[in-house]
Design a protein around this motif. Structure first.
Motif, PDB file in Angstrom:
ATOM      1  N   ASP A   1      34.001  57.493  40.267  1.00  0.00           N
ATOM      2  CA  ASP A   1      34.333  57.453  41.692  1.00  0.00           C
ATOM      3  C   ASP A   1      33.289  56.657  42.472  1.00  0.00           C
ATOM      4  OD1 ASP A   1      36.588  58.922  41.237  1.00  0.00           O
ATOM      5  OD2 ASP A   1      36.118  60.508  42.664  1.00  0.00           O
ATOM      6  N   LEU A   2      32.034  56.774  42.065  1.00  0.00           N
ATOM      7  CA  LEU A   2      30.996  55.961  42.683  1.00  0.00           C
ATOM      8  C   LEU A   2      31.245  54.486  42.390  1.00  0.00           C
ATOM      9  CD1 LEU A   2      28.393  55.773  44.277  1.00  0.00           C
ATOM     10  CD2 LEU A   2      27.119  56.267  42.183  1.00  0.00           C
ATOM     11  N   GLY A   3      31.712  54.192  41.176  1.00  0.00           N
ATOM     12  CA  GLY A   3      32.061  52.815  40.843  1.00  0.00           C
ATOM     13  C   GLY A   3      33.145  52.270  41.737  1.00  0.00           C
ATOM     14  N   ALA A   4      34.164  53.098  42.028  1.00  0.00           N
ATOM     15  CA  ALA A   4      35.219  52.665  42.945  1.00  0.00           C
ATOM     16  C   ALA A   4      34.653  52.399  44.335  1.00  0.00           C
ATOM     17  CB  ALA A   4      36.310  53.732  43.007  1.00  0.00           C
ATOM     18  N   ALA A   5      33.712  53.232  44.757  1.00  0.00           N
ATOM     19  CA  ALA A   5      33.124  53.061  46.086  1.00  0.00           C
ATOM     20  C   ALA A   5      32.346  51.755  46.202  1.00  0.00           C
ATOM     21  CB  ALA A   5      32.226  54.250  46.418  1.00  0.00           C
ATOM     22  N   ILE A   6      31.567  51.405  45.166  1.00  0.00           N
ATOM     23  CA  ILE A   6      30.770  50.187  45.268  1.00  0.00           C
ATOM     24  C   ILE A   6      31.650  48.941  45.131  1.00  0.00           C
ATOM     25  CG2 ILE A   6      28.662  51.307  44.499  1.00  0.00           C
ATOM     26  CD1 ILE A   6      29.008  50.016  41.761  1.00  0.00           C
ATOM     27  N   MET A   7      32.856  49.090  44.580  1.00  0.00           N
ATOM     28  CA  MET A   7      33.808  47.968  44.610  1.00  0.00           C
ATOM     29  C   MET A   7      34.267  47.683  46.022  1.00  0.00           C
ATOM     30  SD  MET A   7      36.409  47.895  41.384  1.00  0.00           S
ATOM     31  CE  MET A   7      37.043  49.557  41.529  1.00  0.00           C
ATOM     32  N   GLY A   8      34.331  48.728  46.840  1.00  0.00           N
ATOM     33  CA  GLY A   8      34.750  48.534  48.213  1.00  0.00           C
ATOM     34  C   GLY A   8      35.863  49.453  48.654  1.00  0.00           C
ATOM     35  N   ASN A   9      36.608  50.032  47.695  1.00  0.00           N
ATOM     36  CA  ASN A   9      37.709  50.901  48.093  1.00  0.00           C
ATOM     37  C   ASN A   9      38.282  51.602  46.871  1.00  0.00           C
ATOM     38  OD1 ASN A   9      40.680  51.546  48.860  1.00  0.00           O
ATOM     39  ND2 ASN A   9      39.707  51.052  50.804  1.00  0.00           N
ATOM     40  N   ILE A  10      38.497  52.893  46.974  1.00  0.00           N
ATOM     41  CA  ILE A  10      39.052  53.636  45.844  1.00  0.00           C
ATOM     42  C   ILE A  10      40.508  53.257  45.584  1.00  0.00           C
ATOM     43  CG2 ILE A  10      39.932  55.652  47.126  1.00  0.00           C
ATOM     44  CD1 ILE A  10      38.621  57.381  44.870  1.00  0.00           C
ATOM     45  N   GLY A  11      41.162  52.644  46.563  1.00  0.00           N
ATOM     46  CA  GLY A  11      42.565  52.266  46.430  1.00  0.00           C
ATOM     47  C   GLY A  11      42.831  51.171  45.411  1.00  0.00           C
ATOM     48  N   ILE A  12      41.791  50.494  44.938  1.00  0.00           N
ATOM     49  CA  ILE A  12      42.004  49.433  43.951  1.00  0.00           C
ATOM     50  C   ILE A  12      41.577  49.842  42.548  1.00  0.00           C
ATOM     51  CG2 ILE A  12      41.751  47.615  45.686  1.00  0.00           C
ATOM     52  CD1 ILE A  12      38.946  47.083  44.635  1.00  0.00           C
ATOM     53  N   ALA A  13      41.054  51.071  42.394  1.00  0.00           N
ATOM     54  CA  ALA A  13      40.462  51.466  41.115  1.00  0.00           C
ATOM     55  C   ALA A  13      41.513  52.005  40.144  1.00  0.00           C
ATOM     56  CB  ALA A  13      39.389  52.520  41.354  1.00  0.00           C
ATOM     57  N   PRO A  14      41.504  51.515  38.892  1.00  0.00           N
ATOM     58  CA  PRO A  14      42.448  51.985  37.884  1.00  0.00           C
ATOM     59  C   PRO A  14      41.796  52.932  36.882  1.00  0.00           C
ATOM     60  CG  PRO A  14      41.516  49.932  37.145  1.00  0.00           C
ATOM     61  CD  PRO A  14      40.778  50.317  38.421  1.00  0.00           C
ATOM     62  N   SER A  15      42.617  53.569  36.055  1.00  0.00           N
ATOM     63  CA  SER A  15      42.056  54.360  34.956  1.00  0.00           C
ATOM     64  C   SER A  15      43.088  54.545  33.859  1.00  0.00           C
ATOM     65  CB  SER A  15      41.572  55.736  35.449  1.00  0.00           C
ATOM     66  OG  SER A  15      42.653  56.617  35.680  1.00  0.00           O
ATOM     67  N   ALA A  16      42.588  54.909  32.681  1.00  0.00           N
ATOM     68  CA  ALA A  16      43.448  55.179  31.527  1.00  0.00           C
ATOM     69  C   ALA A  16      42.965  56.433  30.831  1.00  0.00           C
ATOM     70  CB  ALA A  16      43.419  53.997  30.563  1.00  0.00           C
ATOM     71  N   ASN A  17      43.913  57.275  30.423  1.00  0.00           N
ATOM     72  CA  ASN A  17      43.635  58.464  29.627  1.00  0.00           C
ATOM     73  C   ASN A  17      44.164  58.200  28.224  1.00  0.00           C
ATOM     74  OD1 ASN A  17      42.839  60.493  31.898  1.00  0.00           O
ATOM     75  ND2 ASN A  17      44.748  59.592  32.610  1.00  0.00           N
TER      76      ASN A  17
END
Length: 360
Positions: free
Chosen positions: A247-263
């Protein structure tokens, strides 16, 4: 012709807006590829489904999902309708646990045209590999007593099998990238589980002499995410530490709305599941301004999972060309709608195809 059977679960809130957008993009990818098609089946499981049926999915839901090649999830949760612990454990976590999706992958990178909170982000490109089945999120513990004597116990569980598995995955991934793995630990404060984690990390590192390593305490590592993110490549972390770092990684990108993930299910017995990091965002539902990039980047990760890495890389390049040109939703400071961003990505994918620059 390869046909992939995909279970689409839009879920709650903006999931119902961004999943159809990403499906349109994937169908365009299919048209470009020529030898790859997607067969989507949509399931209405959500908080609204819970209000009608008193459950997040039907009793045979897991059985119905089992034969799909993967699961494409939008968002789960609407606390105005259903408490979060019910919605998450009844759908998202239920799927993760019962389908042995033991590894969670979340990338974070500088994306062209997206304003990072850093003055100079220095082109960081990180992947957090998170243990997804045990650790601090194990369902072992309990509550006893009442009043001032009330006591809650939550046990963290670290198995050798689970720890080795996530670490090997991280090293294999690093071998395809910049050949460096960082271990997130806290062995100076957590007495048993983290020294155990450190010991196994050193053992696994010996199997990969070509990969450089370091080990960072989670508090210092979190600070380095903010001060020097460009130093990292692949980070392997326990369930809790990986959740926080991603989540911190999403924040430093600039917005959590662009962050993806895979399970990821690593044994092939069950489907893996792909979902954006963002939530259901009930405050913007129906306004047509939900950011589709997190879901579309998640689609890229699904393509990678199926061995279509060239197609996945083409899709990510197109996404970045769109953001670089300022075609952004309002959460990124833009003025474009969900549909406009999606349509521009589709248009540019088609243009790339006409140039003949794509997989196979």
């Amino acid at each position: 012709m390869k046909t992939l059977k995909i279970a689409a679960i839009p879920g709650d809130g903006i999931g119902k807006e961004v999943v159809p957008a990403a499906i349109d993009v994937l169908n365009t990818v299919s048209d470009i590829h020529g030898g790859l098609t997607f067969d989507f089946t949509s399931f209405p499981w959500s908080c609204e489904y819970y209000l009608e049926h008193n459950k997040m999915m039907p009793d045979d839901g897991m059985e119905r999902l089992q034969d799909f090649d993967s699961i494409f999830l939008g968002a789960v949760g609407d606390s105005n309708l259903v408490p979060d612990h019910i919605s998450l454990w009844g759908l998202l976590i239920k799927i993760r646990r019962e389908f042995d999706q033991v590894i969670n992958i979340r990338p974070a990178k500088v994306m062209s045209g997206v304003r990072s909170p850093f003055i100079n982000p220095k082109d960081f490109d990180i992947v957090v590999v998170r243990e997804n089945s045990e650790g601090e999120y194990s369902a072992i513990g309990g509550n006893i007593y009442n009043g001032e004597d009330e006591l809650a116990i939550q046990n963290a569980v670290f198995s050798r099998k689970g720890t080795e598995r996530v670490m090997r995955y991280a090293f294999e991934l690093a071998a395809k990238r910049k050949k460096h793995v960082t271990s997130a630990t806290k062995s100076n404060g957590i007495t048993y589980s983290m020294p155990f984690w450190d010991k196994i990390f050193k053992e696994i590192a010996k199997e990969y002499p070509e990969i450089s390593t370091d080990s960072q305490h989670i508090d210092a590592l979190s600070a380095f995410f903010v001060t020097r993110p460009e130093r990292f490549d692949v980070i392997v972390a326990s369930n809790l530490f990986g959740d926080i770092l991603s989540d911190l990684g999403a924040a430093i990108m600039g917005n959590i709305g662009i962050a993806p993930s895979a399970n990821i299910n690593v044994n092939g017995k069950y489907p893996s599941m792909f979902e954006p990091v963002h939530g259901s965002a009930p405050d913007i539902v129906g306004k047509g301004i939900a950011n589709p990039i997190g879901q579309i980047w998640t689609a890229k990760m699904m393509l990678d999972h199926f061995g279509e890495e060239d197609l996945g890389n083409t899709l990510l390049t197109v996404i970045e060309s769109v953001t670089n040109d300022g075609i952004l939703t309002p959460d990124l400071g833009g003025k474009h709608s969900t549909k406009e961003v999606t349509n521009e990505i589709i248009k540019r994918l088609i243009a790339v195809d006409k140039k003949g620059v794509h997989s196979k």
